[in-house]
Design an enzyme around this catalytic site. Structure first.
Site, PDB file in Angstrom:
ATOM      1  N   LEU A 298       6.830  -7.073  -5.738  1.00  0.00           N
ATOM      2  CA  LEU A 298       7.362  -5.725  -5.510  1.00  0.00           C
ATOM      3  C   LEU A 298       6.382  -4.716  -6.101  1.00  0.00           C
ATOM      4  O   LEU A 298       6.659  -4.022  -7.075  1.00  0.00           O
ATOM      5  CB  LEU A 298       8.771  -5.602  -6.114  1.00  0.00           C
ATOM      6  CG  LEU A 298       9.680  -4.498  -5.528  1.00  0.00           C
ATOM      7  CD1 LEU A 298       9.708  -4.544  -4.005  1.00  0.00           C
ATOM      8  CD2 LEU A 298      11.090  -4.623  -6.064  1.00  0.00           C
ATOM      9  N   HIS A 299       5.176  -4.675  -5.493  1.00  0.00           N
ATOM     10  CA  HIS A 299       4.112  -3.756  -5.865  1.00  0.00           C
ATOM     11  C   HIS A 299       3.551  -3.173  -4.584  1.00  0.00           C
ATOM     12  O   HIS A 299       3.968  -3.560  -3.495  1.00  0.00           O
ATOM     13  CB  HIS A 299       2.997  -4.507  -6.616  1.00  0.00           C
ATOM     14  CG  HIS A 299       3.409  -4.974  -7.980  1.00  0.00           C
ATOM     15  ND1 HIS A 299       3.800  -4.122  -8.971  1.00  0.00           N
ATOM     16  CD2 HIS A 299       3.504  -6.215  -8.514  1.00  0.00           C
ATOM     17  CE1 HIS A 299       4.118  -4.804 -10.048  1.00  0.00           C
ATOM     18  NE2 HIS A 299       3.953  -6.087  -9.801  1.00  0.00           N
ATOM     19  N   ALA A 300       2.560  -2.272  -4.727  1.00  0.00           N
ATOM     20  CA  ALA A 300       1.823  -1.749  -3.583  1.00  0.00           C
ATOM     21  C   ALA A 300       2.767  -1.309  -2.461  1.00  0.00           C
ATOM     22  O   ALA A 300       3.750  -0.628  -2.712  1.00  0.00           O
ATOM     23  CB  ALA A 300       0.797  -2.786  -3.107  1.00  0.00           C
TER      24      ALA A 300
END
Lengths: 555, 87
Positions: free
Chosen positions: B14-16
């Site tokens: 759950l990044h970028a």
């Protein structure tokens, strides 16, 4: 003057230096404001909103990868937690610029403390902060020349996507920054537009404005005022390197014709095309987690069989090795409930979970059998003992799968590879986990990353032990860990007796060229040299000394 | 209070992009929404805060619990769970 950094986007770039000196001063500690708190808060909020709007607008203009990055930054500038913090600092009497500075610092420290990807996002926050503070002080942010007479080498402490998003090869010959890493925006965008880049280059901003600079995005060398002949040499060497890498074609083999099939590691159907385009001779590791993650129930036999068939069709007549589901407490699946474990790496993962939930394994093996191809091979992860290997092989045969293999990633399986091989048809070494378990160094912990090195002589010994047991048994021993993607290590692995190498598609060309440049005897000498050392660094250097072709290829 | 448990499927966690898409959707909802890791001791974070979500550091294969309450919460939770579960 010569500087050294880390090359993150290959190629040679040269031109006049354009040194981007952005310096937004830190607002003085304890700075206060005159007037109403509400007005000061409105001033701060408006500046944050304006910067968010500018970042978003630049993103829309740039498109592609830069657009995504800039839009995420726009979200950061208007982050509700950040805005609340700024407002409460103003309520406590701080002037808007100082409140912005302190609020950003709080978040920046959290991200920087995590290191890696998150650490590099800390640089994003610095850039947004400087833009907001500059706006509050009424300063203009410096821009870049848009239509230079010749492309320049852009030098900076660090570059923000807002600086680089709109640049093209017509303007920029190379990027050189003092900070940043391989996953920094500078690196990503430089690769995307095909411009050489060197990051983490200390002293770069000391380069005088306008002097000629040459940056080597492969080696990380930065030369200031190089002789014209040096530039010509470097450019022709880089061109020759590209040609050399491209000239090794066809099946993987050493210079004396010893065949080493080069296979691809594939994590899902989307990666098949790249593997075919890079000339992979099959799939050495097909990870199947993509079929299972994020689902309430396991995929049906038909859905699985369809995915396996697609892989076979991408590689007609070639072997496709499918690794059965590798789940654990760190990758929980609703249909394979896992209690939280204090150390998932040492817990119930891989084949161990299948022993408790044999139904999921049976369904996966049935789906493999349903494809009905002798080239589709099942392989189990996380096997510690010969007894476990035997259990898996029997399960495969009961489903009508003629060939079964296991991964060697636990030292006990490497130490007793002969016993493991008695019941399976092939083994494949996962070097990342083998290093993790042999050195007792968690792969997720950067603090012990120096131990997590496949060049550790103990890891090389375990590979050698496994490969020679496989040779005695007359069965193949492949490598499917990241280490096979390192051209020098690939030669060493062949020297240790690996029969196939499997890696990400991007690594296939350099590894093919490295093998093509050395004989099997040279690979064996390199392997012996590495194992005769006591540290990972010495082992690597000793191996490279026996592999002269690497230098010629610029690898 | 509505809740969804979902395993994050994207390779980057759950990044970028997944994080940005997630936050952009959450920001359109009127009610408070929180995200926490299913296994772990970190307190829940505001789903509308990209910095909070990044600091939670959710990796591929980790399970998160998304909670929201109020009119339309179920629909928002479904959409957020789908974003988090998209590879």
């Amino acid at each position: 003057m010569n500087l050294r950094g880390v090359g993150v986007s290959p190629g040679i770039g040269h031109g006049p230096a354009y040194v981007l000196a952005v310096s937004v001063p830190e607002p003085p500690e304890g700075a206060t404001y005159t007037g109403e708190a509400d007005q000061e808060k409105e001033r701060a909020t408006a500046a944050l909103r304006q910067v968010a709007g500018e970042l978003e607008a630049r993103g829309n203009q740039a498109g592609g990868e830069a657009e995504e990055i800039l839009k995420a930054q726009a979200l950061m500038a208007e982050d509700p937690g950040l805005v609340v913090k700024v407002r409460s600092l103003i309520d406590r009497g701080l002037a808007a610029p100082r409140a912005v500075f302190e609020a950003f610092t709080k978040y920046r420290d959290v991200l920087a403390g995590s290191g890696g990807y998150l650490g590099e996002r800390a640089a994003d926050l610095d850039d947004i902060r400087d833009r907001v503070i500059a706006l509050l002080y009424g300063q203009a942010m410096p821009g870049l020349p848009t239509a230079p007479a010749e492309p320049y080498v852009l030098v900076a402490r660090d570059l923000a996507p807002a600086d680089t998003a709109l640049l093209s090869r017509e303007q920029v010959a190379a990027f050189v920054t003092e900070e940043g890493g391989p996953t920094s925006h500078t690196a990503i965008l430089a690769r995307a537009i095909g411009v050489p880049a060197v990051v983490a280059c200390p002293g770069a901003t000391g380069i005088p404005h306008g002097v000629r600079v040459m940056a080597d995005g492969t080696s990380g060398d930065v030369r200031v005022e190089p002789a014209e002949s040096d530039v010509a040499d470097a450019v022709s060497a880089a061109t020759a390197r590209q040609a050399a890498l491209a000239s090794a074609r066809g099946p993987g083999r050493t210079a004396d014709g010893h065949l080493v099939p080069l296979l691809a590691n594939v994590g899902g159907p989307a990666e098949l095309d790249a593997a075919v385009a890079a000339g992979a001779e099959g799939i050495g590791l097909y990870r199947t987690e993509f079929l299972f993650l994020g689902r309430a129930e396991p995929p049906s036999e038909e859905e699985q069989a369809r995915a396996y068939r697609a892989a076979m069709e991408a590689f007609p007549g070639a072997k496709v090795i499918v690794r059965t589901l590798d789940g654990g407490a760190d990758k929980p699946l609703t249909f394979l409930p896992a209690p939280a474990e204090p150390n998932p790496a040492l817990g119930e993962r891989g084949l161990r979970r299948f022993r408790r939930f044999p139904g999921v394994m049976d369904a996966q093996l049935e789906a493999l059998a349903a494809v009905g191809s002798e080239d589709l091979l099942a392989m189990a992860p996380m096997v510690a003992t010969a007894e476990e290997a035997g259990w898996f092989a029997r399960a495969c045969r009961a489903k009508g799968l003629p060939v079964a293999g296991v991964m060697i990633e636990i030292p006990s399986a490497a130490l007793r590879a002969e016993d493991v091989l008695a019941s399976v048809d092939f083994v494949s070494i996962g070097t990342n986990d083998l290093a993790q378990y042999a050195l007792a160094a968690d792969r997720q912990l950067s603090a012990v990353s120096a131990l997590q090195d496949p060049w550790q002589p103990a890891v090389l010994d375990l590979v050698a032990m496994t490969a020679s047991a496989a040779a005695r048994a007359g069965k193949p021993c492949g490598i499917c860990g990241e280490s096979a993607a390192d051209p020098a290590m690939a030669c060493v692995l062949v020297g240790l007796g690996a029969s196939t190498l499997s890696m990400g598609a991007a690594a296939l060309a350099p590894v093919r060229a490295a093998l093509d440049a050395h004989t099997l005897a040279q690979c064996r000498l390199a392997a012996d040299a590495a194992r005769s050392r006591t540290t990972a660094t010495e082992a690597r250097a000793a191996a490279r000394a026996q592999l002269p072709g690497l230098g010629r290829l610029g690898l | 209070m509505g809740e969804r448990k979902v395993t994050v499927a994207a390779e980057v966690g759950l990044h970028a992009r997944p994080a940005a898409t997630f936050v952009q959707r959450a920001m359109k909802a009127p009610m408070d929404i929180t995200v926490a890791k299913a296994y772990g001791s970190k307190p829940p974070v505001n789903a509308k805060s990209i910095l909070g979500i990044l600091a939670l550091d959710v990796r591929q294969g980790e399970t998160v619990v998304i909670r929201a309450e109020g009119e339309g919460a179920e629909e928002v939770l479904d959409e957020l769970a789908e974003i988090a579960g998209t590879p």
